[in-house]
Design a protein around this motif. Sequence first.
Motif, short mmCIF file in Angstrom:
data_model
loop_
_atom_site.label_atom_id
_atom_site.label_comp_id
_atom_site.label_asym_id
_atom_site.label_seq_id
_atom_site.Cartn_x
_atom_site.Cartn_y
_atom_site.Cartn_z
N PRO A 297 0.83 -1.21 0.00
CA PRO A 297 0.00 0.00 0.00
C PRO A 297 0.86 1.25 0.00
CG PRO A 297 -0.01 -1.04 2.16
CD PRO A 297 0.70 -1.98 1.25
N ASP A 298 0.22 2.40 -0.28
CA ASP A 298 0.99 3.65 -0.41
C ASP A 298 1.06 4.43 0.90
OD1 ASP A 298 -1.58 4.63 -0.14
OD2 ASP A 298 -1.61 5.76 -2.02
N HIS A 299 0.93 3.74 2.04
CA HIS A 299 0.96 4.43 3.33
C HIS A 299 1.77 3.61 4.34
CE1 HIS A 299 -1.86 1.44 4.86
NE2 HIS A 299 -2.62 1.66 3.79
N GLY A 300 1.95 4.18 5.54
CA GLY A 300 2.75 3.54 6.56
C GLY A 300 1.93 2.85 7.63
N THR A 301 2.54 2.72 8.81
CA THR A 301 1.92 1.95 9.90
C THR A 301 0.77 2.67 10.58
OG1 THR A 301 3.64 2.85 11.37
CG2 THR A 301 4.03 0.67 10.42
N ALA A 302 0.70 3.99 10.45
CA ALA A 302 -0.40 4.80 11.01
C ALA A 302 -0.68 4.43 12.47
CB ALA A 302 -1.67 4.63 10.16
N PHE A 303 0.36 4.51 13.30
CA PHE A 303 0.22 4.17 14.72
C PHE A 303 -0.91 4.96 15.40
CE2 PHE A 303 4.94 2.83 15.01
CZ PHE A 303 4.60 1.50 14.86
N GLU A 304 -1.16 6.19 14.93
CA GLU A 304 -2.13 7.05 15.59
C GLU A 304 -3.56 6.52 15.54
OE1 GLU A 304 -1.70 8.46 11.34
OE2 GLU A 304 -0.36 7.79 12.95
N ILE A 305 -3.86 5.64 14.54
CA ILE A 305 -5.22 5.08 14.48
C ILE A 305 -5.22 3.56 14.66
CG2 ILE A 305 -6.13 6.94 13.02
CD1 ILE A 305 -5.97 4.90 10.65
N ALA A 306 -4.07 2.98 14.93
CA ALA A 306 -3.96 1.52 15.03
C ALA A 306 -4.86 0.97 16.14
CB ALA A 306 -2.51 1.12 15.29
N GLY A 307 -5.52 -0.11 15.83
CA GLY A 307 -6.37 -0.81 16.80
C GLY A 307 -7.76 -0.25 16.97
N LYS A 308 -8.05 0.88 16.32
CA LYS A 308 -9.34 1.55 16.50
C LYS A 308 -10.39 1.12 15.49
CE LYS A 308 -7.07 5.66 18.44
NZ LYS A 308 -6.83 7.12 18.28
N GLY A 309 -10.00 0.31 14.54
CA GLY A 309 -10.95 -0.14 13.53
C GLY A 309 -11.24 0.91 12.47
N GLU A 310 -10.39 1.95 12.40
CA GLU A 310 -10.65 3.07 11.49
C GLU A 310 -9.84 3.00 10.20
OE1 GLU A 310 -9.73 6.57 13.70
OE2 GLU A 310 -11.25 6.20 15.24
N ALA A 311 -8.92 2.04 10.10
CA ALA A 311 -8.02 1.99 8.94
C ALA A 311 -8.78 1.63 7.67
CB ALA A 311 -6.90 0.98 9.19
N ASP A 312 -8.41 2.30 6.59
CA ASP A 312 -9.02 2.07 5.27
C ASP A 312 -8.14 1.07 4.50
OD1 ASP A 312 -10.02 2.14 2.71
OD2 ASP A 312 -10.13 4.32 2.58
N GLU A 313 -8.73 -0.04 4.10
CA GLU A 313 -7.99 -1.10 3.42
C GLU A 313 -7.86 -0.89 1.92
OE1 GLU A 313 -12.30 -2.55 3.33
OE2 GLU A 313 -11.01 -1.30 4.59
N SER A 314 -8.38 0.22 1.39
CA SER A 314 -8.44 0.42 -0.06
C SER A 314 -7.09 0.25 -0.75
CB SER A 314 -8.99 1.81 -0.39
OG SER A 314 -10.29 1.96 0.10
N SER A 315 -6.04 0.87 -0.20
CA SER A 315 -4.73 0.82 -0.85
C SER A 315 -4.15 -0.59 -0.80
CB SER A 315 -3.76 1.81 -0.21
OG SER A 315 -2.53 1.81 -0.88
N PHE A 316 -4.37 -1.30 0.30
CA PHE A 316 -3.87 -2.68 0.38
C PHE A 316 -4.60 -3.56 -0.64
CE2 PHE A 316 -3.34 -6.99 1.81
CZ PHE A 316 -2.00 -7.03 2.17
N LYS A 317 -5.90 -3.35 -0.74
CA LYS A 317 -6.68 -4.13 -1.72
C LYS A 317 -6.18 -3.83 -3.14
CE LYS A 317 -11.03 -4.96 -0.89
NZ LYS A 317 -12.51 -4.85 -0.75
N GLU A 318 -5.90 -2.56 -3.41
CA GLU A 318 -5.36 -2.19 -4.72
C GLU A 318 -3.99 -2.84 -4.95
OE1 GLU A 318 -6.73 -0.57 -7.25
OE2 GLU A 318 -8.59 -0.26 -6.13
N ALA A 319 -3.21 -2.98 -3.87
CA ALA A 319 -1.89 -3.62 -3.99
C ALA A 319 -2.04 -5.10 -4.37
CB ALA A 319 -1.12 -3.48 -2.68
N VAL A 320 -3.06 -5.75 -3.83
CA VAL A 320 -3.33 -7.14 -4.19
C VAL A 320 -3.73 -7.23 -5.66
CG1 VAL A 320 -4.81 -9.15 -3.77
CG2 VAL A 320 -3.96 -7.81 -1.83
N PHE A 321 -4.68 -6.38 -6.07
CA PHE A 321 -5.11 -6.35 -7.47
C PHE A 321 -3.93 -6.11 -8.41
CE2 PHE A 321 -9.50 -4.76 -5.96
CZ PHE A 321 -10.02 -6.05 -5.96
N ALA A 322 -3.09 -5.13 -8.04
CA ALA A 322 -1.95 -4.77 -8.90
C ALA A 322 -0.98 -5.93 -9.03
CB ALA A 322 -1.24 -3.55 -8.34
N ALA A 323 -0.68 -6.60 -7.92
CA ALA A 323 0.25 -7.73 -7.95
C ALA A 323 -0.26 -8.83 -8.88
CB ALA A 323 0.46 -8.27 -6.55
N ILE A 324 -1.55 -9.12 -8.78
CA ILE A 324 -2.15 -10.16 -9.62
C ILE A 324 -2.08 -9.79 -11.10
CG2 ILE A 324 -4.36 -11.26 -10.20
CD1 ILE A 324 -5.03 -11.06 -7.17
#
Length: 348
Positions: A297-324
């Motif tokens: 994904p195009d972002h880092g660990t985002a410690f400030e929101i970690a564990g809160k359930g607020e993280a957006d998975e869009s970039s990681f999902k795009e990374a999976v699509f791109a790899a495939i």
Amino acid sequence: MKNEENIIVGISIGDLNGIGGEIVLKTFEDPRMLEFCTPVIFASVKTISFLNKHFNLGLNFNGVNNYNQIIHGKLNVYNVWNDKFNIEFGKEDPKMGAYAIKSLQAATQALKGNHVDVLVTAPINKHNIQSDAFNFPGHTDYLAKELEGNSLMFMVSDTLRVGLLTDHVPVKDISSHITKQLIKDKLDIIYQSLEKDFKIRKPKVAVLGINPHTGDNGVIGKEDDEVLRPTLSEIRDKGMLVFGPYAADSFFGSKNYKNFDAIIAAYHDQGLIPFKTLAFGKGVNFTAGLSKVRTSPDHGTAFEIAGKGEADESSFKEAVFAAIQIFKNRKEYEHLTKNILKTRQKKI
């Protein structure tokens, strides 16, 4: 039995105190993802069970201890460790850095051994991964060594592709790193990647200047005139469609980037600030120039929101699509190249 279309995606879990685990699991909460890829998370069943419960996801997964146990069409978790430990979301912890590297190393070995087809890496913390056993600035440098490639950080989205001459280099050292050979090497990588990874014939590449206003004829630095321009001229003489250098300050705002298949920036922030402004959340970090496909994904660990359930998975999902997609494009390119060679040999 593996369907040829069902690509095995190896996933390193990243820093467990960050948002990596959350975005990985949220990505595969959508069962449609399992119709065209088989994910293998390199961590442990205990760890993924904790994250699954913490984020109230209700995912079913298959724990495996060897590659023969991978079930296609299911979410698989490869047990890299059996330790029990506390995840403290938002905390920078060298212990979590060590587990992130264990995951990365195991996933990389699986990739090298062809047990997985592609690698998608969740974010790590570049500070807490450092140790006597792991002395790399990040994923890219480590994978370049392991996969014996001359790598290039290539940020890609549907509408924009930005590569870097230099990546994790201090600003004060940038100009000394940019040599004629580096420029040639990086442009060669990006050109080949556009052809075989993105199916673009005769790609057009723009190159951004090193100094403000590309040096203003030497008033603001001589690197553009003495190093960049003559090197680009040599590359053009070989038939590559390479243009520039362009002044970076107006290049993106004028929408000039839309006229090219890719842009090469001289340094990290020159390329990544406009890329993340235009494509954040949909962008993917692809390591071009390697023998295997790796995205993140195009972002880092985002410690400030970690564990809160607020993280957006869009970039990681795009990374999976791109790899495939890149994996499929490479296979097609290899097939076409072989057929062309066979045809030429028959004529001879």
